[in-house]
Scaffold this motif. Structure first.
Motif, PDB file in Angstrom:
ATOM      1  N   ALA A 112      46.259  45.067  42.240  1.00 38.82           N
ATOM      2  CA  ALA A 112      47.342  44.865  43.202  1.00 38.82           C
ATOM      3  C   ALA A 112      46.835  44.803  44.630  1.00 38.82           C
ATOM      4  O   ALA A 112      47.527  44.291  45.516  1.00 38.82           O
ATOM      5  N   ALA A 113      45.621  45.311  44.867  1.00 40.26           N
ATOM      6  CA  ALA A 113      45.057  45.283  46.212  1.00 40.26           C
ATOM      7  C   ALA A 113      44.360  43.965  46.525  1.00 40.26           C
ATOM      8  O   ALA A 113      44.077  43.676  47.693  1.00 40.26           O
ATOM      9  N   VAL A 114      44.085  43.155  45.500  1.00 43.53           N
ATOM     10  CA  VAL A 114      43.349  41.912  45.745  1.00 43.53           C
ATOM     11  C   VAL A 114      44.120  40.662  45.329  1.00 43.53           C
ATOM     12  O   VAL A 114      43.661  39.540  45.565  1.00 43.53           O
ATOM     13  N   ALA A 115      45.288  40.838  44.686  1.00 41.04           N
ATOM     14  CA  ALA A 115      46.070  39.681  44.246  1.00 41.04           C
ATOM     15  C   ALA A 115      47.545  40.066  44.189  1.00 41.04           C
ATOM     16  O   ALA A 115      47.877  41.203  43.834  1.00 41.04           O
ATOM     17  N   SER A 116      48.405  39.118  44.522  1.00 44.06           N
ATOM     18  CA  SER A 116      49.840  39.403  44.470  1.00 44.06           C
ATOM     19  C   SER A 116      50.406  39.183  43.074  1.00 44.06           C
ATOM     20  O   SER A 116      51.503  39.648  42.761  1.00 44.06           O
ATOM     21  N   ARG A 117      49.658  38.479  42.229  1.00 45.71           N
ATOM     22  CA  ARG A 117      50.091  38.227  40.864  1.00 45.71           C
ATOM     23  C   ARG A 117      48.844  38.160  39.980  1.00 45.71           C
ATOM     24  O   ARG A 117      47.851  37.542  40.352  1.00 45.71           O
ATOM     25  N   PHE A 118      48.889  38.796  38.821  1.00 43.35           N
ATOM     26  CA  PHE A 118      47.689  38.855  37.990  1.00 43.35           C
ATOM     27  C   PHE A 118      48.092  38.975  36.526  1.00 43.35           C
ATOM     28  O   PHE A 118      49.263  39.218  36.199  1.00 43.35           O
ATOM     29  N   ALA A 119      47.120  38.783  35.651  1.00 37.62           N
ATOM     30  CA  ALA A 119      47.367  38.815  34.211  1.00 37.62           C
ATOM     31  C   ALA A 119      46.391  39.745  33.532  1.00 37.62           C
ATOM     32  O   ALA A 119      45.189  39.748  33.844  1.00 37.62           O
ATOM     33  N   ILE A 120      46.887  40.540  32.592  1.00 39.05           N
ATOM     34  CA  ILE A 120      46.038  41.288  31.668  1.00 39.05           C
ATOM     35  C   ILE A 120      45.800  40.385  30.459  1.00 39.05           C
ATOM     36  O   ILE A 120      46.754  39.883  29.860  1.00 39.05           O
ATOM     37  N   VAL A 121      44.546  40.193  30.087  1.00 40.60           N
ATOM     38  CA  VAL A 121      44.230  39.485  28.846  1.00 40.60           C
ATOM     39  C   VAL A 121      43.605  40.508  27.895  1.00 40.60           C
ATOM     40  O   VAL A 121      42.552  41.080  28.175  1.00 40.60           O
ATOM     41  N   THR A 122      44.301  40.757  26.795  1.00 44.41           N
ATOM     42  CA  THR A 122      43.903  41.780  25.832  1.00 44.41           C
ATOM     43  C   THR A 122      43.504  41.102  24.523  1.00 44.41           C
ATOM     44  O   THR A 122      43.853  39.935  24.289  1.00 44.41           O
ATOM     45  N   PRO A 123      42.763  41.757  23.646  1.00 46.25           N
ATOM     46  CA  PRO A 123      42.323  41.088  22.420  1.00 46.25           C
ATOM     47  C   PRO A 123      43.449  40.708  21.463  1.00 46.25           C
ATOM     48  O   PRO A 123      43.637  39.534  21.139  1.00 46.25           O
ATOM     49  N   MET A 124      44.268  41.689  20.993  1.00 46.54           N
ATOM     50  CA  MET A 124      45.185  41.454  19.889  1.00 46.54           C
ATOM     51  C   MET A 124      46.643  41.362  20.333  1.00 46.54           C
ATOM     52  O   MET A 124      47.074  42.101  21.226  1.00 46.54           O
ATOM     53  N   PRO A 125      47.432  40.490  19.691  1.00 47.99           N
ATOM     54  CA  PRO A 125      48.858  40.420  20.011  1.00 47.99           C
ATOM     55  C   PRO A 125      49.589  41.753  19.833  1.00 47.99           C
ATOM     56  O   PRO A 125      50.559  42.023  20.550  1.00 47.99           O
ATOM     57  N   VAL A 126      49.131  42.606  18.906  1.00 41.92           N
ATOM     58  CA  VAL A 126      49.796  43.889  18.667  1.00 41.92           C
ATOM     59  C   VAL A 126      49.738  44.788  19.900  1.00 41.92           C
ATOM     60  O   VAL A 126      50.562  45.706  20.050  1.00 41.92           O
ATOM     61  N   SER A 127      48.820  44.513  20.810  1.00 40.24           N
ATOM     62  CA  SER A 127      48.680  45.339  22.013  1.00 40.24           C
ATOM     63  C   SER A 127      49.545  44.862  23.173  1.00 40.24           C
ATOM     64  O   SER A 127      49.655  45.575  24.183  1.00 40.24           O
ATOM     65  N   VAL A 128      50.134  43.681  23.048  1.00 38.79           N
ATOM     66  CA  VAL A 128      50.860  43.110  24.184  1.00 38.79           C
ATOM     67  C   VAL A 128      52.040  43.984  24.602  1.00 38.79           C
ATOM     68  O   VAL A 128      52.190  44.331  25.783  1.00 38.79           O
ATOM     69  N   ARG A 129      52.899  44.343  23.661  1.00 36.83           N
ATOM     70  CA  ARG A 129      54.088  45.113  24.025  1.00 36.83           C
ATOM     71  C   ARG A 129      53.728  46.502  24.566  1.00 36.83           C
ATOM     72  O   ARG A 129      54.305  46.932  25.580  1.00 36.83           O
TER      73      ARG A 129
END
Length: 252
Positions: A112-129
């Motif tokens: 949040a200190a270096v970008a106003s919008r960002f994405a987490i990319v995680t390995p498995m779909p089960v971790s998304v929620r």
């Protein structure tokens, strides 16, 4: 000398070595890193079920470190929970007065200190929620999206590591285009060694949760900050636990 414990809550010794090496590479000369994992629990943490069992192993490590004979003379200055699910962090804060930080919280604060919008990319779909729940908990829901690369956590070790990297990079590129992300957060401790490579490939900030959490805990330890014992993180009251959990009963 400040001592920081970096705890991988699963039993992948390869991940433990990886996060320990990364932590040691970024701390100051007056900071000592110990990296370890529990003696029981899941091989990796992918979703709520694994997290529940891994939390107990994490707490067992912290309990043992806090009870070590040299703890009074050479205490742990802070704990990093080296899992992006922030496994057991709240419970761990009840066991120690040292600051405790998980990878997700550390990475989101820094992103949040270096970008106003960002994405987490995680390995498995089960971790998304589960990660979306953490994003909301940490107040970043308006800034952050979560995407899955569609690979296993353990794929980032061994012969499948390069294929896993390219799957991750593909989703990161999609997020930069479709989600208008300005930075990428690596959603797994096992990705700690690819941050520089991904930054070079994408040309945007890439935040590794291990590095973010370790540096934040190092700063907190140097400042002498402690976990508040008034309210939610107070030491648990004395009571009896039964069966296999008898050894985890609060001591008051």
């Amino acid at each position: 000398m400040s001592k920081i414990a970096v705890i991988n809550p699963n039993l992948s010794e390869g991940f433990t070595r990886k996060v320990g090496d990364q932590a040691r590479s970024i701390v100051g000369v007056n900071t000592d890193i110990i990296a370890l994992n529990p003696q029981f629990g899941p091989a990796s943490i992918e979703g709520y079920y694994d997290e529940a069992f891994a939390s107990v192993g994490l707490l067992s490590v912290i309990r043992d470190l806090e009870a070590a004979p040299d703890h009074a003379a050479n205490p742990i200055g802070g704990y990093v929970v080296a899992c992006f699910d922030d496994t057991g962090v709240d419970a761990a804060r009840c066991l120690t007065s040292a600051p405790v930080l998980g990878l997700c919280e550390g990475a989101l604060r820094m992103a949040a200190a270096v970008a106003s919008r960002f994405a987490i990319v995680t390995p498995m779909p089960v971790s998304v929620r589960p990660l979306e729940h953490l994003v909301a908990k940490y107040g970043a829901a308006s800034q952050c999206v979560v995407r899955a690369a569609g690979v296993r956590t353990l794929d980032f070790e061994g012969d499948g590591a390069d294929a896993a990297y390219h799957a991750l990079k593909k989703q990161a590129k999609v997020s930069l285009t479709e989600d208008r992300s300005e930075a990428i957060v690596l959603g797994c401790a096992g990705m700690t060694d690819i941050a520089d490579r991904l930054h070079a490939d994408l040309g945007v900030p890439v935040i590794d949760g291990v590095s973010a959490a370790v540096k934040m805990i190092e700063a907190m330890a140097m400042l002498g900050l402690r976990t508040s014992k008034v309210g939610a993180y107070a030491s648990p009251p004395l009571k009896t636990y039964h069966g296999m959990f008898a050894g985890f009963a609060p001591q008051g």
